[in-house]
Design an enzyme around this catalytic site. Structure first.
Site, PDB file in Angstrom:
ATOM      1  N   HIS A  30       9.902 -14.567  -1.006  1.00 26.93           N
ATOM      2  CA  HIS A  30       9.925 -13.208  -1.532  1.00 26.93           C
ATOM      3  C   HIS A  30      10.866 -13.025  -2.724  1.00 26.93           C
ATOM      4  CE1 HIS A  30      10.677  -8.714  -1.180  1.00 26.93           C
ATOM      5  NE2 HIS A  30       9.356  -8.762  -1.084  1.00 26.93           N
TER       6      HIS A  30
ATOM      7  N   ARG B 117      12.201   0.059   2.070  1.00 26.36           N
ATOM      8  CA  ARG B 117      11.770  -0.161   3.449  1.00 26.36           C
ATOM      9  C   ARG B 117      13.005  -0.502   4.272  1.00 26.36           C
ATOM     10  NH1 ARG B 117       6.223  -0.635   2.815  1.00 26.36           N
ATOM     11  NH2 ARG B 117       5.511  -1.778   0.973  1.00 26.36           N
TER      12      ARG B 117
ATOM     13  N   ARG C 264       4.331   2.092   0.448  1.00 25.81           N
ATOM     14  CA  ARG C 264       3.062   2.099   1.171  1.00 25.81           C
ATOM     15  C   ARG C 264       3.222   1.619   2.609  1.00 25.81           C
ATOM     16  NH1 ARG C 264      -0.495  -0.172  -2.435  1.00 25.81           N
ATOM     17  NH2 ARG C 264      -1.494   1.789  -3.014  1.00 25.81           N
TER      18      ARG C 264
ATOM     19  N   ARG D 204       3.941 -17.021  -5.057  1.00 30.74           N
ATOM     20  CA  ARG D 204       3.501 -16.973  -3.663  1.00 30.74           C
ATOM     21  C   ARG D 204       2.108 -16.380  -3.515  1.00 30.74           C
ATOM     22  NH1 ARG D 204       5.975 -12.546  -0.964  1.00 30.74           N
ATOM     23  NH2 ARG D 204       3.950 -11.520  -1.016  1.00 30.74           N
TER      24      ARG D 204
ATOM     25  N   HIS E 167      11.783   0.858  -6.800  1.00 30.90           N
ATOM     26  CA  HIS E 167      11.630  -0.385  -6.048  1.00 30.90           C
ATOM     27  C   HIS E 167      12.855  -1.284  -6.178  1.00 30.90           C
ATOM     28  CE1 HIS E 167       9.591  -4.404  -5.243  1.00 30.90           C
ATOM     29  NE2 HIS E 167       9.232  -3.685  -4.187  1.00 30.90           N
TER      30      HIS E 167
ATOM     31  N   ASN F 154      -2.636  -9.432   6.924  1.00 31.47           N
ATOM     32  CA  ASN F 154      -2.823  -9.452   5.472  1.00 31.47           C
ATOM     33  C   ASN F 154      -4.200  -8.932   5.085  1.00 31.47           C
ATOM     34  OD1 ASN F 154      -0.295 -10.579   5.150  1.00 31.47           O
ATOM     35  ND2 ASN F 154      -1.039 -12.657   4.784  1.00 31.47           N
TER      36      ASN F 154
END
Length: 711
Positions: free
Chosen positions: A592, A375, A405, A564, A435, A47
Site C-alpha cells: 500500500h 478510514r 467510500r 500493486r 486523502h 475485491n
C-alpha cells in the site's frame, strides 16, 4: 502534450481484473498455507464486490449516456470484455474452491452442508437454530404489491425459496444474517474424533427451512437457491446551500440503498422460472449483470475462515518490531527531536503512533493537535486520545473525510461523537476529498512553539496497519512541519495560495512537480548523465503521467515500476517503452505504500506519501507527499525498494497480455520480499539499539539480546 494512442494503454478496468487474478493466484499456490489460500478466496470475492459497485457501475453509466449514439460505444465493447474476463475468473474461482475443500478434508477439516449431517449433528443444529439463529431471521414474502428491488440489501446473500403447492409457487427470501452470528459454525466433536466439522450459516437455514415456513404456509415441497445483488455505489452530493455536508452525505447514503443494480450473482442450478422472477422484480434487463456461480455467495466471509488444525496451515506470525529510537527516549517528542523516524508497517508496531497521540493528549507542553482522518478503526484508540486531549484543555482539530467510500456512515458517526466531545471537526474542501495522512502537534518548548509532524502513506487505522504495508515519517523539521500546517490552513481556506518548497501537495503543485522531476531525468539522460526513475504505487492510470514516462523511456531513462493494482502503461513496447519494467507483488500483506525515487544525476531525490498517479489523486484530492532528507533513512528506504525489486517468489511481471507470469528465479537465491524486509528491519533495529546503547539519552525499554534472539 499530445494524446496517447489507445493501443498504448490498457483499460484500467481490465487491468484491475488482472490484479484480482493475482489474488486468485495466491489461492491456487500450493506453497501458500492451506487456510491462507481459503482466505484469499475471500479477498478475491470482496475485491470483486467492490469492482462491480464502483467500476462496472461507472461503465454502465457511460453506456446509458451513449445509448442513442449511431455507433457502438467504447464502453459497450469494454463491458463485453469485462463480462468475458469475469466469467473466466468465476470458473477458475469455482474450481479452486472445490480443490481447496478437498485439501481441507485431507487436513481433517470438513466444511459440510446440510446433506452431510450425522444424526448427532442433525439434532444439535435443530437446537442451535431454535436457540441462537432464528431470532436473526425475518423472511421476505414476495407478493404482487412487493417492490423487491427496494428491499434487497446490497451485497447480502439471500436464499430464494420456492414453496410449491400443486401448480402454484410462492417465493420467499431469507437474508443470511451478517451481524451477531459468525458465518462459520463449528460443530461439536463426536466421541474422540480429531476431525473438525464446520458448517455455513446458509446451510443451517437450508436444513431448518421447514421450521420457518410450515407453521404459516401450506406447501408440498420446496427448492432453495442462493443469490446476491450488487448496487451502484456511486452517488451525487447535492450543492444545496441550506444543507450541511453532513446532511448531504446522510441523504446520499440513503439513496445508495435504492441505487441501480449492477450485478446479480446466482446459483447456476437455479431453475429458469426463479431466475426469470428475479430479473423481473429486480429490474434487471441486461445480461451483463448476470453472473452464474456456485452454491454460495458472499465469499468475502472466507477472509475470516477459522484457524483450525495444525500450525502449518496458516502463516507463521512475523512479530511487529519496536522502533528503537522511540524506545530509547523517555517520551515520543524527544525521540522525534533527536532525528527523523520512518516506520514501515506492519513490520513495525503501529502503537508508536497511537502512543504519540496518547502522550500528546495529556502532555502539559502540548497546546494543539490536528489530524486528517479518512478510514479509522471501529474501536480507535486514536479517537479516544483526541477526546482525552480536549478534556485536558488542548485545541484539537479533526478533518474527517465524509466521502471515504464505504466508510461514510462510520465517519458520520465519528463526526458526531468527536464534536459532542468538543473536538473541532470540519470536512475540508467540498469539491475535493481529503486523502492525505497528516498529523501535527504543537508543543511549547523554552518559550517558543515547536511543531511535530507525521506524514504517511496509509490511514490512521489500527486494524489495517496489521496487514497493509505503509510508511510513516515522524519529523521535527520545522520547515516540513510548517508546510504541513499550511495544508491544514488550506483545508479551511482553499482559495488561499501557498508556496510549497518541500511538500508535494495535490491538487496545488503535484502534477507539475512530478512532471518536472521526470523532465529532469530526461535532461540528465540527454546529457549522458546518470538517470533513472523507480516508483512504487498502488495505481498508475493517469494518461499524462503515462505519456511522460513513455517520453522518458524513449530518452533512455531506465524506469522500474512496482504497481500493486491498476496499470494502464504498457511496458516493453519497441521504440516506446523499451526501458520500462513493471512488476506487481501480491503476498500475505497488502502492498500500500507509495514511494517515488528519481536519480537526479546521482542525488537520489526520494519521496513518500498518500498519492497514487491517478487523475483523481493528482487533480481532485488533497494528497501530500514528502521528501526524505535524512541520508540514513533514504538509504534504508532505497534498500527496501531494492529488496522488493529482487523478489522472485511473489513478484509478477505486468505485460501487455495481462497474463501475470511470475518473475523468473533462474539460478538465483530465493527472495520473498515481505519476509526479507522483516529480516532486514530486524537487523536495522538491532543496529539502532546498539547505537543508542552508547548514548546516555536512552531509557531502559530496549533489550539488544532479545532482538538478536528474534533475528
Amino acid at each position: 502534450m499530445s494524446a496517447i494512442n489507445s493501443d498504448l494503454l490498457i483499460d484500467k478496468e481490465l487491468s484491475w481484473l488482472s490484479f484480482n487474478e493475482r489474488v486468485l493466484q495466491e489461492a491456487c499456490d500450493t506453497n501458500v498455507p492451506l487456510i491462507e489460500r481459503v482466505r484469499f478466496l475471500g479477498i478475491f470475492s470482496s475485491n470483486m464486490d467492490e469492482f462491480f459497485k464502483v467500476r462496472v457501475a461507472a461503465v454502465r453509466r457511460e453506456i446509458l449516456l451513449t445509448a442513442y449514439a449511431d455507433t457502438p460505444s467504447r464502453s459497450q465493447a469494454l463491458m463485453h470484455s469485462i463480462q468475458d474476463k469475469v466469467l473466466a475468473l468465476q470458473e477458475r474461482f469455482d474450481a479452486t474452491y472445490h480443490a481447496l475443500m478437498k485439501d481441507l478434508v485431507r487436513a481433517n477439516i470438513y466444511l459440510i452442508n446440510e446433506t452431510q449431517l450425522s444424526e448427532f449433528h442433525h439434532a444439535w443444529l435443530k437446537k442451535y437454530f431454535k436457540d441462537r439463529l432464528v431470532r436473526h431471521i425475518a423472511p421476505l414474502i414476495l407478493t404482487k404489491q412487493s417492490e423487491l428491488v427496494n428491499h434487497i440489501n446490497d451485497d447480502s446473500t439471500y436464499l430464494c425459496a420456492a414453496l410449491y403447492s400443486g401448480e402454484k409457487i410462492r417465493y420467499a427470501f431469507v437474508k443470511i444474517p451478517d451481524a451477531g452470528i459468525p458465518r462459520f459454525i463449528e460443530l461439536p466433536h463426536e466421541k474422540a474424533s480429531k476431525v473438525r466439522h464446520f458448517i455455513l450459516v446458509d446451510n443451517i437455514i437450508r436444513h431448518c427451512l421447514d421450521e420457518l415456513f410450515e407453521p404459516f404456509f401450506d406447501y408440498d415441497r420446496s427448492e432453495v437457491y442462493s443469490m446476491k445483488m450488487t448496487r451502484d455505489a456511486d452517488f451525487d452530493i447535492t450543492d444545496e446551500l441550506e444543507k450541511t455536508q453532513l446532511e448531504q452525505m446522510t441523504n446520499a447514503i440513503r439513496k445508495r440503498l435504492q441505487a441501480q443494480p449492477v450485478r446479480l450473482v446466482f446459483d447456476r442450478n437455479m431453475p429458469n422460472h426463479m431466475l426469470k422472477m428475479l430479473k423481473k422484480n429486480l429490474h434487471i434487463s441486461s445480461t451483463e449483470c448476470l453472473i452464474p456461480g456456485g452454491r454460495y455467495h458472499s465469499f468475502r466471509d472466507f477472509m475470516d475462515f477459522p484457524t483450525a488444525g495444525r500450525k502449518k496451515l496458516v502463516n507463521e506470525k512475523l512479530p511487529a518490531l519496536n522502533s528503537e529510537q522511540f524506545s530509547a527516549f523517555n517520551n515520543s517528542f524527544d525521540a522525534i527531536k533527536h532525528g527523523d523516524i520512518v516506520l514501515n508497517y506492519p513490520y513495525h508496531k503501529f502503537s508508536h503512533f497511537t502512543e504519540l497521540v496518547r502522550q500528546a493528549a495529556y502532555d502539559p507542553a502540548v497546546t494543539s493537535i490536528k489530524i486528517n482522518l479518512y478510514r479509522v478503526a471501529k474501536n480507535s484508540h486514536i479517537m479516544q486520545s483526541l477526546i482525552d486531549a480536549v478534556k485536558n484543555g488542548k485545541r484539537v482539530t479533526a478533518v474527517i473525510e465524509l466521502r471515504a467510500r464505504f466508510d461514510e456512515q462510520s465517519n458520520i458517526d465519528w463526526t458526531k461523537r468527536l464534536a459532542e466531545a468538543g473536538v473541532k471537526v470540519h470536512h475540508g474542501i467540498p469539491s475535493l476529498k481529503v486523502h492525505s495522512k497528516l498529523c501535527l502537534i504543537a508543543r511549547e518548548e523554552q518559550g517558543s512553539t515547536q511543531l511535530y509532524a507525521h506524514i504517511g502513506t496509509g490511514n490512521f487505522n489500527e486494524g489495517t496497519a496489521r496487514f497493509y504495508t505503509d510508511l510513516s515519517l515522524f519529523t521535527a523539521d520545522q520547515a516540513i512541519a510548517a508546510e504541513v500546517q499550511h495544508v491544514f490552513e488550506l483545508l479551511k481556506r482553499p482559495y488561499q495560495r501557498d508556496q510549497f518548497n518541500h511538500l508535494i501537495v495535490s491538487p496545488f503543485n503535484s502534477r507539475q512537480q512530478w512532471l518536472q522531476l521526470i523532465d529532469d531525468e530526461i535532461d540528465a539522460a540527454s546529457r549522458g548523465e546518470k538517470s533513472g526513475i523507480t516508483l512504487k504505487l498502488n495505481n498508475l492510470v493517469d494518461d499524462i503521467m503515462v505519456n511522460k514516462l513513455y517520453q522518458a523511456s524513449q530518452a533512455g531513462v531506465k524506469i522500474k515500476l512496482m504497481i500493486r493494482g491498476m496499470c494502464t502503461l504498457v511496458p516493453q513496447i519497441a521504440g516506446i517503452s523499451d526501458n520500462i519494467e513493471v512488476y506487481s507483488i501480491v503476498d500475505r500483506f497488502l502492498e500500500h505504500s507509495r514511494i517515488m525515487l528519481f536519480s537526479a544525476a546521482g542525488q537520489n531525490k526520494l519521496f513518500m506519501g498518500s498519492s497514487d498517479w491517478m487523475t483523481r489523486n493528482l487533480d481532485e484530492r488533497v494528497e501530500v507527499c514528502t521528501p526524505i532528507y535524512s541520508a540514513a533513512l533514504k538509504k534504508m528506504i532505497m534498500n527496501l525498494m531494492q529488496i522488493q525489486f529482487s523478489d522472485n517468489t511473489k513478484s509478477r511481471i505486468v505485460n501487455q497480455a495481462q497474463s501475470n507470469p511470475y518473475k523468473s528465479r533462474g539460478n538465483k537465491k530465493k527472495v520473498r520480499s515481505q519476509i526479507a524486509i522483516h529480516q532486514y528491519l530486524t537487523q536495522y533495529e538491532i543496529k539502532q539499539a546498539q547505537r543508542f546503547a552508547n548514548n546516555v539519552t536512552h531509557s531502559e525499554g530496549w533489550h539488544i539480546e532479545s532482538l538478536q534472539q528474534k533475528a
